[in-house]
Design a protein around this motif. Structure first.
Motif, mmCIF file in Angstrom:
data_model
loop_
_atom_site.group_PDB
_atom_site.id
_atom_site.type_symbol
_atom_site.label_atom_id
_atom_site.label_comp_id
_atom_site.label_asym_id
_atom_site.label_seq_id
_atom_site.Cartn_x
_atom_site.Cartn_y
_atom_site.Cartn_z
ATOM 1 N N ILE A 186 -0.873 -25.270 -2.828
ATOM 2 C CA ILE A 186 -2.237 -25.473 -2.328
ATOM 3 C C ILE A 186 -3.203 -25.146 -3.459
ATOM 4 N N SER A 187 -3.989 -26.127 -3.880
ATOM 5 C CA SER A 187 -4.949 -25.922 -4.969
ATOM 6 C C SER A 187 -6.239 -26.675 -4.676
ATOM 7 N N LYS A 188 -7.310 -26.208 -5.286
ATOM 8 C CA LYS A 188 -8.617 -26.839 -5.133
ATOM 9 C C LYS A 188 -9.144 -27.247 -6.509
ATOM 10 N N PRO A 189 -9.909 -28.321 -6.550
ATOM 11 C CA PRO A 189 -10.484 -28.741 -7.844
ATOM 12 C C PRO A 189 -11.336 -27.629 -8.468
ATOM 13 N N ASN A 190 -11.212 -27.482 -9.755
ATOM 14 C CA ASN A 190 -11.972 -26.493 -10.524
ATOM 15 C C ASN A 190 -11.633 -25.047 -10.182
ATOM 16 N N ASP A 191 -10.565 -24.849 -9.380
ATOM 17 C CA ASP A 191 -10.128 -23.485 -9.052
ATOM 18 C C ASP A 191 -9.000 -23.110 -10.009
ATOM 19 N N PRO A 192 -9.142 -22.039 -10.767
ATOM 20 C CA PRO A 192 -8.114 -21.669 -11.751
ATOM 21 C C PRO A 192 -6.845 -21.085 -11.110
ATOM 22 N N ILE A 193 -6.925 -20.803 -9.803
ATOM 23 C CA ILE A 193 -5.777 -20.197 -9.105
ATOM 24 C C ILE A 193 -5.267 -21.165 -8.031
ATOM 25 N N LYS A 194 -3.970 -21.261 -7.948
ATOM 26 C CA LYS A 194 -3.359 -22.065 -6.882
ATOM 27 C C LYS A 194 -2.437 -21.181 -6.043
ATOM 28 N N ARG A 195 -2.296 -21.546 -4.787
ATOM 29 C CA ARG A 195 -1.425 -20.803 -3.865
ATOM 30 C C ARG A 195 -0.113 -21.548 -3.703
ATOM 31 N N ILE A 196 0.975 -20.800 -3.805
ATOM 32 C CA ILE A 196 2.312 -21.367 -3.638
ATOM 33 C C ILE A 196 2.897 -20.825 -2.335
ATOM 34 N N ILE A 197 3.354 -21.718 -1.465
ATOM 35 C CA ILE A 197 4.005 -21.328 -0.218
ATOM 36 C C ILE A 197 5.506 -21.419 -0.430
ATOM 37 N N LEU A 198 6.214 -20.358 -0.013
ATOM 38 C CA LEU A 198 7.660 -20.296 -0.217
ATOM 39 C C LEU A 198 8.364 -19.901 1.080
ATOM 40 N N ASN A 199 9.621 -20.279 1.173
ATOM 41 C CA ASN A 199 10.463 -19.909 2.322
ATOM 42 C C ASN A 199 11.642 -19.073 1.867
ATOM 43 N N SER A 200 12.135 -18.245 2.767
ATOM 44 C CA SER A 200 13.405 -17.558 2.522
ATOM 45 C C SER A 200 14.521 -18.600 2.521
ATOM 46 N N PRO A 201 15.557 -18.448 1.666
ATOM 47 C CA PRO A 201 16.645 -19.439 1.614
ATOM 48 C C PRO A 201 17.457 -19.543 2.898
ATOM 49 N N VAL A 202 17.360 -18.538 3.776
ATOM 50 C CA VAL A 202 18.147 -18.560 5.010
ATOM 51 C C VAL A 202 17.230 -18.437 6.225
ATOM 52 N N ASN A 203 17.694 -18.998 7.329
ATOM 53 C CA ASN A 203 16.991 -18.842 8.603
ATOM 54 C C ASN A 203 17.586 -17.629 9.317
ATOM 55 N N ILE A 204 16.792 -16.589 9.417
ATOM 56 C CA ILE A 204 17.275 -15.341 10.010
ATOM 57 C C ILE A 204 17.763 -15.550 11.439
ATOM 58 N N GLN A 205 17.136 -16.485 12.149
ATOM 59 C CA GLN A 205 17.506 -16.723 13.553
ATOM 60 C C GLN A 205 18.945 -17.202 13.687
ATOM 61 N N ASN A 206 19.490 -17.785 12.631
ATOM 62 C CA ASN A 206 20.857 -18.314 12.692
ATOM 63 C C ASN A 206 21.909 -17.309 12.248
ATOM 64 N N LEU A 207 21.480 -16.133 11.825
ATOM 65 C CA LEU A 207 22.428 -15.147 11.302
ATOM 66 C C LEU A 207 23.041 -14.309 12.420
ATOM 67 N N LYS A 208 24.297 -13.935 12.224
ATOM 68 C CA LYS A 208 25.004 -13.030 13.131
ATOM 69 C C LYS A 208 25.344 -11.722 12.420
ATOM 70 N N TRP A 209 25.662 -11.828 11.128
ATOM 71 C CA TRP A 209 26.072 -10.672 10.339
ATOM 72 C C TRP A 209 25.200 -10.537 9.085
ATOM 73 N N VAL A 210 25.064 -9.320 8.615
ATOM 74 C CA VAL A 210 24.431 -9.048 7.326
ATOM 75 C C VAL A 210 25.262 -7.984 6.618
ATOM 76 N N GLU A 211 24.983 -7.800 5.316
ATOM 77 C CA GLU A 211 25.685 -6.770 4.543
ATOM 78 C C GLU A 211 24.656 -5.859 3.898
ATOM 79 N N VAL A 212 24.907 -4.567 3.958
ATOM 80 C CA VAL A 212 24.010 -3.576 3.352
ATOM 81 C C VAL A 212 24.656 -3.082 2.067
ATOM 82 N N LYS A 213 23.911 -3.219 0.956
ATOM 83 C CA LYS A 213 24.422 -2.747 -0.339
ATOM 84 C C LYS A 213 24.070 -1.279 -0.509
ATOM 85 N N ILE A 214 25.107 -0.461 -0.686
ATOM 86 C CA ILE A 214 24.905 0.986 -0.825
ATOM 87 C C ILE A 214 24.547 1.298 -2.270
ATOM 88 N N ASN A 215 23.463 2.055 -2.453
ATOM 89 C CA ASN A 215 23.032 2.432 -3.818
ATOM 90 C C ASN A 215 23.928 3.529 -4.397
#
Length: 264
Positions: free
Chosen positions: A235-264
């Motif tokens: 999303i950008s406007k004429p003469n605006d030095p800044i533009k907005r970028i819209i991004l999505n997460s690579p996965v749809n959380i609603q479709n997940l059943k399992w996740v993994e927690v990385k232990i530090n």
């Protein structure tokens, strides 16, 4: 008038005498054995009566059998319906377990789960939890800490542990509204700050001269950078030095059943 009445009485008496005489004659014939019910004349006279009686009896018996049969069929049909429903539920349970097993196998094949990861089941998703958070079924009995990164599909970072209780933990997703996460633009190695917008979305503001197109990946900084977000619009406007970028997460959380927690 009296004569008409006398005539009626005489006729009534004659009829009574006649019927009485016929009855006495028939009675004497049977008593003396001169005739019996086996004679054709009496057999023919009684046959229609017997046939009618048998027909009525068969009709009553048949109706009773039909009512009884309907009750039996209805009861058997109800039993079959229940058995069919039980079988359908069993098949659904089997399919669910089979799908979970396949998902776990796929997850294990995608990334070897070592001692650095703890597998967790998602109990509550963003549609059931406030903002972009999920609840998982592991707690303080595991070696997890607040701040540990949570992964989807073995290699996609989606959030961090925010709160730990005895048997469950709260995970704050990187897309949580207002949450800021550092990232690196793939192939450019420029650092950016992603701002969570909720619903699995991010936003980032960049100079217009920085070449970001749809499909550009933002990586989570680490020794082995992993995909944090993918750009889906500019999303950008004429003469605006800044533009907005819209991004999505690579996965749809609603479709997940399992996740993994990385232990530090």
């Amino acid at each position: 008038m009296h004569q008409l009445r006398d005539k009626k009485q005489i006729l009534r008496r004659k009829k009574i005498i006649k019927n009485t005489t016929i009855f006495i004659v028939i009675f004497l014939l049977f008593t003396l054995g001169i005739v019996s019910w086996s004679n054709d004349i009496f057999y023919k006279m009684g046959l229609p009566i017997w046939q009618s009686k048998n027909f009525i009896r068969k009709g009553i018996d048949g109706a009773g059998y039909l009512v009884k049969s309907k009750k039996i069929v209805f009861k058997e049909n109800q039993i079959l319906k229940k058995e069919n429903e039980d079988l359908r539920i069993s098949m659904l349970d089997y399919q669910i377990l089979k799908k979970e097993n396949e998902d776990l196998k796929e997850l294990m094949n995608r990334k070897n789960i070592s001692n650095d990861f703890v597998l967790a089941n998602i109990l509550s998703k963003p549609s059931q939890s406030p903002y972009d958070t999920i609840i998982i079924d592991i707690g303080d009995s595991f070696d997890i800490e607040v701040g540990d990164i949570v992964y989807a599909n073995g290699d996609i970072p989606i959030g961090t542990i925010e709160k730990i209780e005895s048997k469950l933990s709260l995970v704050s997703l990187f897309t949580n509204p207002g949450r800021k996460t550092e990232g690196i633009i793939e192939n450019i190695n420029s650092s950016v700050e992603l701002l969570g917008r909720g619903g699995g979305n991010f936003e980032v503001s960049l100079p217009v001269e920085l070449d970001i197109i749809e499909g550009t990946k933002i990586l989570l900084p680490s020794l082995n950078p992993e995909v944090l977000a993918i750009s889906v619009g500019v999303i950008s406007k004429p003469n605006d030095p800044i533009k907005r970028i819209i991004l999505n997460s690579p996965v749809n959380i609603q479709n997940l059943k399992w996740v993994e927690v990385k232990i530090n």
